[in-house]
Design an enzyme around this catalytic site. Structure first.
Site, PDB file in Angstrom:
ATOM      1  N   THR A   1      -8.757  -9.361   5.337  1.00 57.03           N
ATOM      2  CA  THR A   1      -8.707 -10.050   4.040  1.00 57.03           C
ATOM      3  C   THR A   1      -7.563 -11.065   3.997  1.00 57.03           C
ATOM      4  O   THR A   1      -7.754 -12.216   3.599  1.00 57.03           O
ATOM      5  CB  THR A   1      -8.486  -8.990   2.917  1.00 57.03           C
ATOM      6  OG1 THR A   1      -9.459  -7.962   3.102  1.00 57.03           O
ATOM      7  CG2 THR A   1      -8.618  -9.581   1.554  1.00 57.03           C
TER       8      THR A   1
ATOM      9  N   GLY B   1     -13.861  -3.590  -6.028  1.00 55.37           N
ATOM     10  CA  GLY B   1     -13.174  -3.856  -4.764  1.00 55.37           C
ATOM     11  C   GLY B   1     -11.665  -3.832  -4.887  1.00 55.37           C
ATOM     12  O   GLY B   1     -10.951  -4.230  -3.976  1.00 55.37           O
TER      13      GLY B   1
ATOM     14  N   ASP C   1       2.030   3.329  -2.907  1.00 58.49           N
ATOM     15  CA  ASP C   1       2.078   1.881  -2.678  1.00 58.49           C
ATOM     16  C   ASP C   1       3.233   1.272  -3.485  1.00 58.49           C
ATOM     17  O   ASP C   1       4.061   0.528  -2.945  1.00 58.49           O
ATOM     18  CB  ASP C   1       0.724   1.286  -3.105  1.00 58.49           C
ATOM     19  CG  ASP C   1       0.691  -0.221  -3.043  1.00 58.49           C
ATOM     20  OD1 ASP C   1       0.487  -0.759  -1.943  1.00 58.49           O
ATOM     21  OD2 ASP C   1       0.885  -0.866  -4.092  1.00 58.49           O
TER      22      ASP C   1
ATOM     23  N   LYS D   1       6.974  -0.523  -2.357  1.00 59.83           N
ATOM     24  CA  LYS D   1       7.379  -1.845  -2.852  1.00 59.83           C
ATOM     25  C   LYS D   1       8.746  -1.779  -3.549  1.00 59.83           C
ATOM     26  O   LYS D   1       9.600  -2.642  -3.329  1.00 59.83           O
ATOM     27  CB  LYS D   1       6.302  -2.396  -3.795  1.00 59.83           C
ATOM     28  CG  LYS D   1       5.013  -2.769  -3.033  1.00 59.83           C
ATOM     29  CD  LYS D   1       3.858  -3.049  -3.969  1.00 59.83           C
ATOM     30  CE  LYS D   1       2.615  -3.480  -3.211  1.00 59.83           C
ATOM     31  NZ  LYS D   1       1.404  -3.505  -4.063  1.00 59.83           N
TER      32      LYS D   1
HETATM   33  N1  HSE Z   1      -3.462  -1.842  -3.250  1.00 57.47           N
HETATM   34  C1  HSE Z   1      -2.520  -2.810  -3.669  1.00 57.47           C
HETATM   35  C2  HSE Z   1      -2.622  -3.033  -5.185  1.00 57.47           C
HETATM   36  C3  HSE Z   1      -2.761  -4.095  -2.915  1.00 57.47           C
HETATM   37  O1  HSE Z   1      -3.580  -2.543  -5.803  1.00 57.47           O
HETATM   38  O2  HSE Z   1      -1.745  -3.648  -5.763  1.00 57.47           O
HETATM   39  C4  HSE Z   1      -1.608  -5.056  -2.904  1.00 57.47           C
HETATM   40  O3  HSE Z   1      -0.459  -4.530  -2.297  1.00 57.47           O
END
Ligand code: HSE
Length: 401
Positions: free
Chosen positions: A11, A182, A196, A200
């Site tokens: 992507t 998606g 996630d 960050k």
């Molecule tokens: N899975 C992450 C989100 C993608 O939904 O923000 C971008 O880091």
């Protein structure tokens, strides 16, 4: 002519090639010379695709080509990305990556290697997708001591919480919708459980602290326990529930956590809806600033990667100093942070007031079999003791002031 290689044609990697093709003229003017994608590293062959002639399967072909100046890493995951990126830096190539797992785990090490080899390692797209938050912290806000960062840095969960508030639907339905669109992965654990966002905020904390903040030390709670009833209470309180990644100065370190919070209307992050991300920063000189935009997706993320490529191209032969020392930062205990807590319980008012003293009650007709209340400000440690004494706690969501 600047020659680059793209490792991983998924992507983001394909987005990088598209951004360079679409904006070739303006990008070249900004660099001051031409740019060519020389190699694309991928396991697949891409038979019949215009990029087929550039495809290689062995990263050493790129590492050994002295004409390649800049490498984009968009494979994801820690390995083999780390081995490949390290090899590129060691052979004198600058690297940009969109890979938060790699940066959170090995940022300090890769920056040190880049310094040693007089090249650069950049990672703008690893946090906030297309939002320029890393460069802002590294270049624009260097006059400040950053006192607080508070971000919505996961688009999937923000989309889900927005839909739950708009539609009154339950978590499972919002997740199904996010997957159909998606946004969420088939295995959405890293998004919905906050991992996630944890990576960050660990990266952002490492940058403002100047040393390694390990994401494993970040207290992380996701949104999988948030229900339609919680959203009803939030509306009654004039607040929204958002998954926040926060880093707050606490003496000579930072208290870092990821958790759902109840945000008031007055907070700049209150209006951040859908898949958008935003990062609120408080500096000791600047005061407040906020960075808002598309936090994920092929082209927004690729835009940040290519901006790094332009920056790297302008600094060939010159290392840009960046403080991210490998010494581990001792993150402050989140249980010492003071705040108010919203609680749902089946205990009665006498028990609540005996333990929590004065509280503010919140009533929603749809939850007649329980009591909702907001505590006074207290340390999380104190809240935990009192909640244990009370028992029968169905939910707790932290209040953001
Ligand atoms: N899975 C992450 C989100 C993608 O939904 O923000 C971008 O880091």
């Amino acid at each position: 002519m600047i020659k680059i290689a793209v490792m991983g044609y998924g992507t983001i990697g394909s987005g990088v090639v598209q951004v360079i093709e679409t904006n070739q003229d303006s990008i070249c003017k900004k660099i001051g010379e031409g740019i060519e994608v020389r190699y694309i590293l991928d396991l697949r062959d891409f038979q019949g695709d215009p990029i087929q002639s550039k495809v290689v399967h062995d990263y050493k072909i790129i590492a050994q080509d002295p004409e390649v100046d800049i490498v984009v890493e968009s494979m994801g995951g820690v390995e083999p990305a780390y081995t490949f990126v390290k090899a590129m830096l060691e052979t004198g190539k600058s690297v940009t990556t969109s890979n938060k797992a790699l940066v959170a785990a090995h940022g300090a090490d890769l920056i040190a290697t880049a310094k040693e080899k007089n090249v650069n390692f950049m990672f703008e797209a690893s946090v906030g997708g297309g939002i320029p938050i890393i460069r802002a912290l590294n270049s624009c806000l260097t006059a400040d001591r950053i006192e607080e960062i508070c971000g919505i840095v996961n688009g999937t969960t923000n989309y889900m919480l927005t839909r739950m508030a708009e539609e009154g639907c339950e978590f499972e339905e919002a997740l199904k919708e996010a997957q159909e669109k998606g946004y969420a992965e088939k295995d959405p654990t890293a998004d919905i459980e906050g991992h996630d966002a944890g990576r960050k905020i660990a990266i952002l904390t490492s940058l403002i602290a100047g040393q390694q903040a390990d994401f494993e030390d970040v207290h992380t709670e996701g949104i999988s326990s948030i229900t339609a009833t919680d959203i009803l209470y939030a509306k009654k309180m004039g607040r929204v529930i958002r998954l926040l990644a926060t880093s707050r100065q606490s003496e000579d370190t930072y208290a870092v956590m990821v958790a759902p919070f109840l945000l008031p209307k007055e907070h700049p992050l209150y209006t951040v809806n859908g898949v958008f991300n935003a990062v609120f920063v408080r500096g000791n000189m600047l005061g407040d600033a906020m960075f808002y935009g598309s936090g994920a997706g092929s082209l927004p993320t690729a835009s940040a990667v290519v901006a790094d490529v332009v920056e790297l191209a302008k600094h060939i032969g010159k290392h840009i100093e960046l403080e991210w020392r490998p010494e581990k930062l001792t993150i402050a205990d989140y249980k010492q942070q003071c705040m108010r807590f919203f609680v749902r319980t089946t205990a009665d008012r006498t028990e609540i007031e005996k333990i929590f003293d004065t509280v503010a009650y919140v009533e929603v007709p749809e939850a007649a079999d329980e009591i909702g209340f907001i505590t006074n400000e207290m340390k999380e440690e104190e809240y935990e003791t009192k909640a244990e004494q009370l028992g029968n706690v169905r939910q707790m969501i932290r209040f953001h002031s």
